[in-house]
Design a protein around this motif. Structure first.
Motif, mmCIF file in Angstrom:
data_model
loop_
_atom_site.group_PDB
_atom_site.id
_atom_site.type_symbol
_atom_site.label_atom_id
_atom_site.label_comp_id
_atom_site.label_asym_id
_atom_site.label_seq_id
_atom_site.Cartn_x
_atom_site.Cartn_y
_atom_site.Cartn_z
ATOM 1 N N SER A 114 0.829 -1.202 0.000
ATOM 2 C CA SER A 114 0.000 0.000 0.000
ATOM 3 C C SER A 114 0.862 1.250 0.000
ATOM 4 N N GLY A 115 0.514 2.158 -0.869
ATOM 5 C CA GLY A 115 1.246 3.418 -0.968
ATOM 6 C C GLY A 115 2.518 3.326 -1.776
ATOM 7 N N GLN A 116 2.792 2.186 -2.341
ATOM 8 C CA GLN A 116 4.007 2.024 -3.134
ATOM 9 C C GLN A 116 3.647 1.597 -4.557
ATOM 10 N N SER A 117 4.626 1.616 -5.381
ATOM 11 C CA SER A 117 4.415 1.224 -6.780
ATOM 12 C C SER A 117 5.526 0.282 -7.231
ATOM 13 N N VAL A 118 5.232 -0.455 -8.274
ATOM 14 C CA VAL A 118 6.234 -1.345 -8.890
ATOM 15 C C VAL A 118 6.238 -1.078 -10.393
ATOM 16 N N THR A 119 7.321 -1.485 -11.016
ATOM 17 C CA THR A 119 7.473 -1.302 -12.471
ATOM 18 C C THR A 119 7.307 -2.647 -13.151
ATOM 19 N N LEU A 120 6.440 -2.686 -14.131
ATOM 20 C CA LEU A 120 6.203 -3.895 -14.914
ATOM 21 C C LEU A 120 6.666 -3.630 -16.350
ATOM 22 N N PRO A 121 7.717 -4.325 -16.807
ATOM 23 C CA PRO A 121 8.175 -4.105 -18.179
ATOM 24 C C PRO A 121 7.235 -4.766 -19.178
ATOM 25 N N ILE A 122 6.874 -4.025 -20.210
ATOM 26 C CA ILE A 122 6.008 -4.515 -21.280
ATOM 27 C C ILE A 122 6.843 -4.670 -22.544
ATOM 28 N N ARG A 123 6.859 -5.893 -23.097
ATOM 29 C CA ARG A 123 7.641 -6.158 -24.306
ATOM 30 C C ARG A 123 6.703 -6.369 -25.484
ATOM 31 N N ASN A 124 7.010 -5.697 -26.573
ATOM 32 C CA ASN A 124 6.243 -5.860 -27.804
ATOM 33 C C ASN A 124 6.861 -7.010 -28.600
ATOM 34 N N VAL A 125 6.178 -8.134 -28.656
ATOM 35 C CA VAL A 125 6.713 -9.293 -29.360
ATOM 36 C C VAL A 125 6.443 -9.236 -30.854
ATOM 37 N N PHE A 126 5.723 -8.254 -31.304
ATOM 38 C CA PHE A 126 5.320 -8.184 -32.703
ATOM 39 C C PHE A 126 6.410 -7.528 -33.551
ATOM 40 N N PRO A 127 6.426 -7.836 -34.842
ATOM 41 C CA PRO A 127 7.454 -7.256 -35.721
ATOM 42 C C PRO A 127 7.162 -5.809 -36.110
ATOM 43 N N LYS A 128 6.013 -5.241 -35.646
ATOM 44 C CA LYS A 128 5.660 -3.856 -35.967
ATOM 45 C C LYS A 128 5.346 -3.092 -34.684
ATOM 46 N N THR A 129 5.419 -1.770 -34.782
ATOM 47 C CA THR A 129 5.062 -0.922 -33.639
ATOM 48 C C THR A 129 3.598 -1.155 -33.277
ATOM 49 N N THR A 130 3.331 -1.307 -31.969
ATOM 50 C CA THR A 130 2.008 -1.687 -31.501
ATOM 51 C C THR A 130 1.584 -0.778 -30.349
ATOM 52 N N VAL A 131 0.280 -0.451 -30.330
ATOM 53 C CA VAL A 131 -0.310 0.351 -29.249
ATOM 54 C C VAL A 131 -1.014 -0.599 -28.279
ATOM 55 N N PHE A 132 -0.687 -0.479 -26.994
ATOM 56 C CA PHE A 132 -1.287 -1.308 -25.960
ATOM 57 C C PHE A 132 -2.155 -0.436 -25.044
ATOM 58 N N GLN A 133 -3.348 -0.982 -24.670
ATOM 59 C CA GLN A 133 -4.231 -0.309 -23.702
ATOM 60 C C GLN A 133 -4.291 -1.166 -22.437
ATOM 61 N N MET A 134 -4.247 -0.484 -21.297
ATOM 62 C CA MET A 134 -4.274 -1.138 -19.996
ATOM 63 C C MET A 134 -5.612 -0.866 -19.302
ATOM 64 N N ILE A 135 -6.264 -1.939 -18.837
ATOM 65 C CA ILE A 135 -7.544 -1.835 -18.134
ATOM 66 C C ILE A 135 -7.422 -2.604 -16.819
ATOM 67 N N ALA A 192 9.430 4.708 -9.003
ATOM 68 C CA ALA A 192 8.648 3.531 -8.659
ATOM 69 C C ALA A 192 9.568 2.380 -8.297
ATOM 70 N N GLN A 193 9.093 1.560 -7.325
ATOM 71 C CA GLN A 193 9.876 0.404 -6.912
ATOM 72 C C GLN A 193 9.712 -0.714 -7.921
ATOM 73 N N PRO A 194 10.805 -1.376 -8.280
ATOM 74 C CA PRO A 194 10.662 -2.529 -9.183
ATOM 75 C C PRO A 194 9.974 -3.672 -8.466
ATOM 76 N N LEU A 195 9.562 -4.660 -9.251
ATOM 77 C CA LEU A 195 8.906 -5.821 -8.680
ATOM 78 C C LEU A 195 9.813 -6.502 -7.673
ATOM 79 N N THR A 196 9.220 -6.839 -6.457
ATOM 80 C CA THR A 196 10.011 -7.549 -5.455
ATOM 81 C C THR A 196 10.459 -8.902 -5.996
ATOM 82 N N THR A 197 9.533 -9.606 -6.642
ATOM 83 C CA THR A 197 9.872 -10.849 -7.342
ATOM 84 C C THR A 197 9.647 -10.607 -8.826
#
Length: 525
Positions: free
Chosen positions: A381-402, A444-449
């Motif tokens: 609570s009150g903290q944040s973590v960083t989640l890396p998002i990798r684009n596996v596609f051969p073209k530039t891609t737009v991602f939406q987060m819900i 932001a704090q990186p993922l603990t695991t």
């Protein structure tokens, strides 16, 4: 004349009387000088070393009675051959017991030959030499009763350059061995024979011992091993050189067939993850470090080599007698990161620019599975973590987060990522239900695991999270356990704001190119 028993080179006198019809007479004084006979023939022969050569000599009987000729063979000098010299009647030729035969050179024939009246017969003289030499020979056929004789002058040249002891044909698949055993004899009775070996042209495909030793009057065998590195046909000359026995040549006719098919690598990977496996092969190149180039033969697949080039050490020098050939094992990592559902096939190609034609091929088979939920990602609570998002596609891609729980905040909610690139997402969790935007800390704090892990060179799966965030694959039992935990949290938690669970959430990442990816989030006090 005074006959055939006269000594050559001296004067022989005689007279001839003619009575004329008128009562007068004519008297002629005769003087003759007997010269040595000319050779029946002068013969020059070139004979390969270690090859038996039979020379046929014609012996004629010019009389009306049978004649027996004693055969004498003698080694003479070059002057005798040049001047065509023969023996005089007062100096009979040497007999066959004086022929300087040895274990190196042999001259052999019958001691006598009988010829019928006014006919001729063929006399066979055998010559053989184990090493290079030039021998001048005089062969005399002499009637021991009348002292008449005829003779031949001969020159034998034994040459190793024209001598091939044996032709060896060998065939084997690429990178598979075959061998032939050859036997050498030492005719010398009191000396060891030592040979050194060489190949012309030099060949990395042939293995022979560098030296061979043979005991007196003995024999020794050695193996010629053929391990082809490339697909081709070639001829190589194996030369064995001895100071005593001369030079032995063996012609090797070599042919390689296509290599056995390598065992392929099979991948089963969910979209949004990646897997690395290692293709192992054995390098048989000697003498120098080897650089191998790595590529995927087909374009546009989801396979990628971890390294485009690999350097390995040369194989250790062989120790003779050689029973097995041990090369250097090399590993090439291949990554499969699917970008669409279905199966793909490709071929991994490993080549050696230093030796054209050296090539290894490995079939690659990839099965892309639907994406699996990942997590839970724990956030205090009150903290944040960083989640890396990798684009596996051969073209530039737009991602939406819900995110389905307002206590969890994702920034940004839409992100554009280049092909095969990674972009960070920041996840924030707060315990309070107040509908105020969270205040993100400066860093932001990186993922603990961490969900991501480095690529493994084993056959186990290494995953990449999100459409590329790295995360370990979870088996079906673990997925069921997480679903049960999620249901338990959902059933036991409620709030006035209507949120099903105050400490759990589901993050969905969508794009136009693939099914959505799901991550479970878990808040902690």
């Amino acid at each position: 004349s005074s006959g055939i028993n006269a000594e050559y080179g001296k004067r022989h006198k005689g007279s001839m009387f003619f009575a004329m019809s008128d009562g007068s007479a004519l008297v002629y004084e005769l003087i003759g000088i007997a010269l040595p006979p000319l050779p029946s023939d002068t013969i020059v022969r070139k004979v390969p070393c270690r090859v038996r050569h039979n020379e046929e000599l014609t012996v004629r009987n010019w009389s009306k009675t049978p004649q027996r000729f004693k055969v004498s063979i003698e080694i003479v000098d070059q002057a005798t051959i040049t001047n065509g010299l023969a023996f005089s009647a007062s100096q009979p030729p040497n007999n066959t017991d004086s022929i300087p035969n040895s274990s190196i050179m042999t001259l052999k024939g019958l001691d006598y030959i009988d010829v019928p009246p006014l006919l001729e017969r063929q006399y066979k003289l055998m010559f053989q030499s184990l090493k290079d030499c030039t021998v001048h020979v005089r062969v005399v056929f002499r009637n021991e009763e009348t002292k008449e004789f005829q003779f031949y002058l001969m020159t034998f040249t034994a040459s190793a350059s024209d001598s091939v002891v044996y032709t060896v044909e060998m065939e084997s698949p690429v990178r598979q061995t075959t061998s032939r055993n050859l036997v050498l004899e030492n005719p010398l009775q009191d000396v060891w024979a030592n040979f050194s070996t060489s190949l012309t042209p030099p060949s990395l495909d042939i293995y022979v011992p560098p030296t061979i030793s043979i005991p007196p009057s003995g024999e020794s065998s050695f193996d010629v091993i053929f391990l082809p590195l490339t697909l081709r046909e070639s001829n190589v000359r194996l030369t064995l050189t001895s100071d005593i026995l001369g030079v032995y040549h063996y012609d090797l006719i070599l042919k390689s067939s296509p290599p056995n098919r390598e065992k392929g690598l099979v991948f089963k990977v969910a979209i949004g993850t990646r897997q690395a496996q290692t293709f192992h092969f054995v390098s048989y190149i000697r003498g120098t470090n080897v650089d191998y180039q790595v590529k995927i033969q087909e374009q546009g697949t989801d396979f990628e080599p971890a390294d485009r080039s690999i350097t390995c050490t040369p194989m250790p020098p062989p120790t003779y007698p050689l029973t097995t050939i041990t090369g250097v094992e090399v590993g090439v990592d291949v990554v499969y990161e699917p970008s669409k559902l279905g199966s793909q096939q490709a071929t991994l190609i490993v080549t050696c620019p230093q030796i054209p034609g050296v090539e290894y091929q490995c079939p690659l088979i990839g099965h892309a599975l639907p994406p699996k939920p990942q997590g839970p990602i724990a956030i205090k609570s009150g903290q944040s973590v960083t989640l890396p998002i990798r684009n596996v596609f051969p073209k530039t891609t737009v991602f939406q987060m819900i995110c389905d729980n307002p206590r969890f905040t994702v920034r940004p909610t839409e992100i554009t990522v280049g092909p095969k690139k990674v972009a960070p997402l920041t996840l924030f969790y707060r315990v309070s239900d107040a509908a105020v935007p969270p205040t993100f800390p400066p860093a932001a704090q990186p993922l603990t695991t961490p969900l991501s892990s480095t690529l493994s060179t084993s056959s186990t799966t290494t995953t990449t999270s999100s459409s590329g965030a790295n995360s370990n694959n979870n088996n079906s039992s673990k997925d069921k356990d997480k679903d049960k935990d999620k249901d338990k949290d959902n059933s036991s938690s409620s709030s006035s704001s209507g949120i099903v669970s105050s400490t759990a959430a589901k993050l969905t990442i969508t794009s136009q190119r693939n099914p959505p990816l799901t991550y479970y989030l878990k808040g902690a006090n």
